[in-house]
Design a protein around this motif. Structure first.
Motif, PDB file in Angstrom:
ATOM      1  N   ILE A  15       4.335  -7.022 -18.008  1.00 29.34           N
ATOM      2  CA  ILE A  15       4.837  -6.795 -16.660  1.00 29.34           C
ATOM      3  C   ILE A  15       3.795  -6.102 -15.802  1.00 29.34           C
ATOM      4  O   ILE A  15       3.706  -6.331 -14.606  1.00 29.34           O
ATOM      5  N   ALA A  16       2.953  -5.280 -16.436  1.00 33.98           N
ATOM      6  CA  ALA A  16       1.890  -4.622 -15.680  1.00 33.98           C
ATOM      7  C   ALA A  16       0.947  -5.635 -15.051  1.00 33.98           C
ATOM      8  O   ALA A  16       0.290  -5.349 -14.043  1.00 33.98           O
ATOM      9  N   LEU A  17       0.872  -6.828 -15.627  1.00 32.74           N
ATOM     10  CA  LEU A  17       0.007  -7.864 -15.072  1.00 32.74           C
ATOM     11  C   LEU A  17       0.512  -8.392 -13.736  1.00 32.74           C
ATOM     12  O   LEU A  17      -0.191  -9.128 -13.037  1.00 32.74           O
ATOM     13  N   LEU A  18       1.739  -8.009 -13.364  1.00 36.02           N
ATOM     14  CA  LEU A  18       2.279  -8.432 -12.069  1.00 36.02           C
ATOM     15  C   LEU A  18       1.349  -8.062 -10.932  1.00 36.02           C
ATOM     16  O   LEU A  18       1.270  -8.750  -9.921  1.00 36.02           O
ATOM     17  N   ILE A  19       0.633  -6.948 -11.095  1.00 42.87           N
ATOM     18  CA  ILE A  19      -0.232  -6.490 -10.012  1.00 42.87           C
ATOM     19  C   ILE A  19      -1.627  -7.096 -10.116  1.00 42.87           C
ATOM     20  O   ILE A  19      -2.498  -6.738  -9.345  1.00 42.87           O
ATOM     21  N   SER A  20      -1.831  -7.989 -11.081  1.00 45.60           N
ATOM     22  CA  SER A  20      -3.155  -8.585 -11.234  1.00 45.60           C
ATOM     23  C   SER A  20      -3.118 -10.098 -11.100  1.00 45.60           C
ATOM     24  O   SER A  20      -4.006 -10.785 -11.565  1.00 45.60           O
ATOM     25  N   LEU A 214      18.332   6.687  -2.439  1.00 45.15           N
ATOM     26  CA  LEU A 214      17.851   6.987  -3.787  1.00 45.15           C
ATOM     27  C   LEU A 214      16.453   6.401  -3.894  1.00 45.15           C
ATOM     28  O   LEU A 214      16.277   5.183  -3.750  1.00 45.15           O
ATOM     29  N   LEU A 215      15.465   7.247  -4.137  1.00 45.56           N
ATOM     30  CA  LEU A 215      14.077   6.812  -4.215  1.00 45.56           C
ATOM     31  C   LEU A 215      13.553   7.084  -5.625  1.00 45.56           C
ATOM     32  O   LEU A 215      13.612   8.220  -6.110  1.00 45.56           O
ATOM     33  N   ILE A 216      13.059   6.043  -6.283  1.00 43.71           N
ATOM     34  CA  ILE A 216      12.528   6.153  -7.641  1.00 43.71           C
ATOM     35  C   ILE A 216      11.066   5.727  -7.621  1.00 43.71           C
ATOM     36  O   ILE A 216      10.738   4.653  -7.116  1.00 43.71           O
ATOM     37  N   HIS A 217      10.193   6.575  -8.156  1.00 42.18           N
ATOM     38  CA  HIS A 217       8.759   6.309  -8.058  1.00 42.18           C
ATOM     39  C   HIS A 217       8.044   6.876  -9.276  1.00 42.18           C
ATOM     40  O   HIS A 217       8.383   7.962  -9.755  1.00 42.18           O
ATOM     41  N   GLY A 218       7.070   6.153  -9.778  1.00 35.60           N
ATOM     42  CA  GLY A 218       6.226   6.648 -10.863  1.00 35.60           C
ATOM     43  C   GLY A 218       5.136   7.547 -10.328  1.00 35.60           C
ATOM     44  O   GLY A 218       4.480   7.215  -9.327  1.00 35.60           O
ATOM     45  N   THR A 219       4.912   8.666 -10.985  1.00 37.56           N
ATOM     46  CA  THR A 219       3.870   9.583 -10.515  1.00 37.56           C
ATOM     47  C   THR A 219       2.474   9.020 -10.728  1.00 37.56           C
ATOM     48  O   THR A 219       1.516   9.502 -10.127  1.00 37.56           O
ATOM     49  N   GLY A 220       2.350   8.003 -11.589  1.00 37.78           N
ATOM     50  CA  GLY A 220       1.047   7.391 -11.829  1.00 37.78           C
ATOM     51  C   GLY A 220       0.841   6.093 -11.069  1.00 37.78           C
ATOM     52  O   GLY A 220      -0.063   5.315 -11.400  1.00 37.78           O
ATOM     53  N   ASP A 221       1.647   5.845 -10.046  1.00 37.57           N
ATOM     54  CA  ASP A 221       1.549   4.610  -9.262  1.00 37.57           C
ATOM     55  C   ASP A 221       0.216   4.569  -8.510  1.00 37.57           C
ATOM     56  O   ASP A 221      -0.066   5.447  -7.690  1.00 37.57           O
ATOM     57  N   ARG A 222      -0.577   3.550  -8.762  1.00 44.29           N
ATOM     58  CA  ARG A 222      -1.865   3.398  -8.090  1.00 44.29           C
ATOM     59  C   ARG A 222      -1.859   2.249  -7.086  1.00 44.29           C
ATOM     60  O   ARG A 222      -2.904   1.898  -6.536  1.00 44.29           O
ATOM     61  N   VAL A 223      -0.698   1.670  -6.871  1.00 43.71           N
ATOM     62  CA  VAL A 223      -0.558   0.600  -5.886  1.00 43.71           C
ATOM     63  C   VAL A 223       0.058   1.149  -4.604  1.00 43.71           C
ATOM     64  O   VAL A 223      -0.453   0.924  -3.505  1.00 43.71           O
ATOM     65  N   VAL A 224       1.157   1.863  -4.742  1.00 44.82           N
ATOM     66  CA  VAL A 224       1.803   2.546  -3.617  1.00 44.82           C
ATOM     67  C   VAL A 224       1.832   4.032  -3.942  1.00 44.82           C
ATOM     68  O   VAL A 224       2.387   4.427  -4.973  1.00 44.82           O
ATOM     69  N   GLU A 225       1.263   4.840  -3.092  1.00 46.31           N
ATOM     70  CA  GLU A 225       1.182   6.268  -3.367  1.00 46.31           C
ATOM     71  C   GLU A 225       2.570   6.885  -3.512  1.00 46.31           C
ATOM     72  O   GLU A 225       3.471   6.638  -2.701  1.00 46.31           O
ATOM     73  N   ALA A 226       2.727   7.706  -4.535  1.00 46.84           N
ATOM     74  CA  ALA A 226       4.010   8.351  -4.781  1.00 46.84           C
ATOM     75  C   ALA A 226       4.423   9.257  -3.628  1.00 46.84           C
ATOM     76  O   ALA A 226       5.608   9.503  -3.414  1.00 46.84           O
ATOM     77  N   ARG A 227       3.454   9.743  -2.872  1.00 51.62           N
ATOM     78  CA  ARG A 227       3.778  10.631  -1.753  1.00 51.62           C
ATOM     79  C   ARG A 227       4.636   9.921  -0.703  1.00 51.62           C
ATOM     80  O   ARG A 227       5.310  10.584   0.089  1.00 51.62           O
ATOM     81  N   ASP A 228       4.608   8.588  -0.674  1.00 50.61           N
ATOM     82  CA  ASP A 228       5.453   7.860   0.278  1.00 50.61           C
ATOM     83  C   ASP A 228       6.927   8.194   0.049  1.00 50.61           C
ATOM     84  O   ASP A 228       7.683   8.432   1.003  1.00 50.61           O
ATOM     85  N   SER A 229       7.340   8.188  -1.215  1.00 53.64           N
ATOM     86  CA  SER A 229       8.733   8.503  -1.519  1.00 53.64           C
ATOM     87  C   SER A 229       9.038   9.969  -1.242  1.00 53.64           C
ATOM     88  O   SER A 229      10.116  10.305  -0.733  1.00 53.64           O
ATOM     89  N   GLN A 230       8.092  10.838  -1.577  1.00 53.22           N
ATOM     90  CA  GLN A 230       8.298  12.265  -1.298  1.00 53.22           C
ATOM     91  C   GLN A 230       8.441  12.509   0.199  1.00 53.22           C
ATOM     92  O   GLN A 230       9.330  13.252   0.638  1.00 53.22           O
ATOM     93  N   GLU A 231       7.580  11.884   0.990  1.00 54.05           N
ATOM     94  CA  GLU A 231       7.617  12.093   2.437  1.00 54.05           C
ATOM     95  C   GLU A 231       8.916  11.578   3.041  1.00 54.05           C
ATOM     96  O   GLU A 231       9.533  12.251   3.879  1.00 54.05           O
ATOM     97  N   LEU A 232       9.363  10.391   2.608  1.00 57.09           N
ATOM     98  CA  LEU A 232      10.601   9.849   3.150  1.00 57.09           C
ATOM     99  C   LEU A 232      11.783  10.727   2.752  1.00 57.09           C
ATOM    100  O   LEU A 232      12.656  11.015   3.588  1.00 57.09           O
ATOM    101  N   ALA A 251       4.249   7.249 -14.797  1.00 54.08           N
ATOM    102  CA  ALA A 251       4.563   5.812 -14.793  1.00 54.08           C
ATOM    103  C   ALA A 251       3.889   5.117 -13.618  1.00 54.08           C
ATOM    104  O   ALA A 251       3.627   5.731 -12.576  1.00 54.08           O
ATOM    105  N   GLY A 252       3.628   3.832 -13.794  1.00 52.86           N
ATOM    106  CA  GLY A 252       2.942   3.065 -12.773  1.00 52.86           C
ATOM    107  C   GLY A 252       3.876   2.342 -11.825  1.00 52.86           C
ATOM    108  O   GLY A 252       5.097   2.547 -11.827  1.00 52.86           O
ATOM    109  N   HIS A 253       3.292   1.450 -11.032  1.00 57.07           N
ATOM    110  CA  HIS A 253       4.001   0.790  -9.950  1.00 57.07           C
ATOM    111  C   HIS A 253       5.157  -0.076 -10.440  1.00 57.07           C
ATOM    112  O   HIS A 253       6.203  -0.162  -9.796  1.00 57.07           O
ATOM    113  N   ILE A 254       4.982  -0.714 -11.582  1.00 61.60           N
ATOM    114  CA  ILE A 254       5.967  -1.675 -12.065  1.00 61.60           C
ATOM    115  C   ILE A 254       7.050  -0.998 -12.902  1.00 61.60           C
ATOM    116  O   ILE A 254       8.076  -1.607 -13.214  1.00 61.60           O
ATOM    117  N   ALA A 255       6.882   0.262 -13.241  1.00 59.27           N
ATOM    118  CA  ALA A 255       7.791   0.926 -14.175  1.00 59.27           C
ATOM    119  C   ALA A 255       9.269   0.832 -13.785  1.00 59.27           C
ATOM    120  O   ALA A 255      10.109   0.511 -14.642  1.00 59.27           O
TER     121      ALA A 255
END
Length: 293
Positions: A15-20, A214-232, A251-255
């Motif tokens: 599933i991680a290959l989704l971003i590749s 409800l915002l769910i985000h992986g702290t290791g997301d390198r596609v969309v910055e996790a701060r986006d969810s924190q800010e919203l 966790a990463g973007h696809i998690a």
């Protein structure tokens, strides 16, 4: 014998290959053995856009509804690739809707958000026909789909075109979503003239009348910055709104999406979604009927 843990690990790596760029292959694997939708409906004849409907089993009362928008950088994706999402949500007692929307270059912003609003308005009108509760319609999405869901829940203009308000939604569920992001790296064409880029950011439309988020985000997301969810989440709360933020450690973007396929990977995802919907159900139940004391 291959262990279940090994298979889950293999699936996660796949599933991680989704971003590749291997999206179709990996999603095809994720959908192996997944049942087809209970119904498919054209919700926009002019644009030839359809949605798939997954009904919960053995439901004796109107079920909560989740309209899910997939990711794909606003450029790729189709509803059939996300049958596993519809099945997982239906198994949890939800009337699940997976909706198509136009992607680039067929349309540019805000076309795909307008499509999303049409899908939400359609199911709001027809939820009862499929066993759903029109008073408990949640909008959800992953990645680009979360951006669409968030704008439907914050920028009132999209639902207003269909005689609805964001406050009529039961809630918004965002998975790895971009809500205050830099438009560059080839996305300039997707989002059109620079003067409208600010309209693509959900954080710019908070007035205190939004549904719960409800915002769910992986702290290791390198596609969309996790701060986006924190800010919203922070801005929703600062404007008098409700927001719950669930972090998936390292966790990463696809998690969050992978957890919909295999809840054992990150149990917190389905647990948070179920609790979020149950809270809304409890709030609805506590409201006395018209004329009550």
């Amino acid at each position: 014998m291959t262990s279940p843990r090994y298979l889950r690990g293999l699936l996660a790596a796949s599933i991680a290959l989704l971003i590749s760029g291997c999206q179709s292959l990996v999603l095809g694997y994720a959908n192996q053995g997944v049942r087809p939708a209970d119904a498919s409906v054209v919700y926009d004849t002019e644009r030839d856009l359809s949605l798939d409907i997954y009904k919960p089993k053995d439901s004796t009362t109107p079920a909560p509804v989740v309209v899910f928008f997939y990711g794909g950088s606003w450029k790729t994706g189709e509803r059939a690739q996300y049958r596993f999402v519809g099945e997982r949500l239906a198994e949890s007692g939800v009337l699940a809707i997976v909706a198509d929307y136009r992607t680039y270059p067929r349309t540019t912003f805000p076309g795909f958000v307008e499509d999303g609003a049409r899908a939400v308005a359609w199911i709001h009108r027809h939820a009862a026909d499929y066993g759903g509760d029109p008073n408990r319609v949640f909008v959800a999405g992953h990645s680009a789909g979360a951006q669409i869901a968030a704008l439907i829940g914050t920028d009132a203009s999209y639902l207003a075109a269909h005689g609805m308000k964001p406050s009529e939604l039961a809630g918004v569920i965002g998975l790895s979503g971009p809500y205050d992001f830099v438009i560059n790296g080839g996305y300039e064409q997707v989002f059109g003239p620079r003067e409208q880029w600010s309209r693509a950011q959900a954080v710019n439309f908070l007035g205190g009348d939004e549904p719960p988020f409800l915002l769910i985000h992986g702290t290791g997301d390198r596609v969309v910055e996790a701060r986006d969810s924190q800010e919203l989440a922070d801005k929703l709360k600062n404007n008098g709104g409700k927001a719950e933020l669930v972090w998936l450690a390292e966790a990463g973007h696809i998690a969050p999406l992978a957890a919909l396929h295999d809840p054992a990977r990150d149990p917190a995802v389905m647990q948070a979604i179920a609790a979020f919907m149950q809270e809304k159900e409890a709030e609805t139940a506590s409201i006395p009927p018209h004329g009550g004391n």
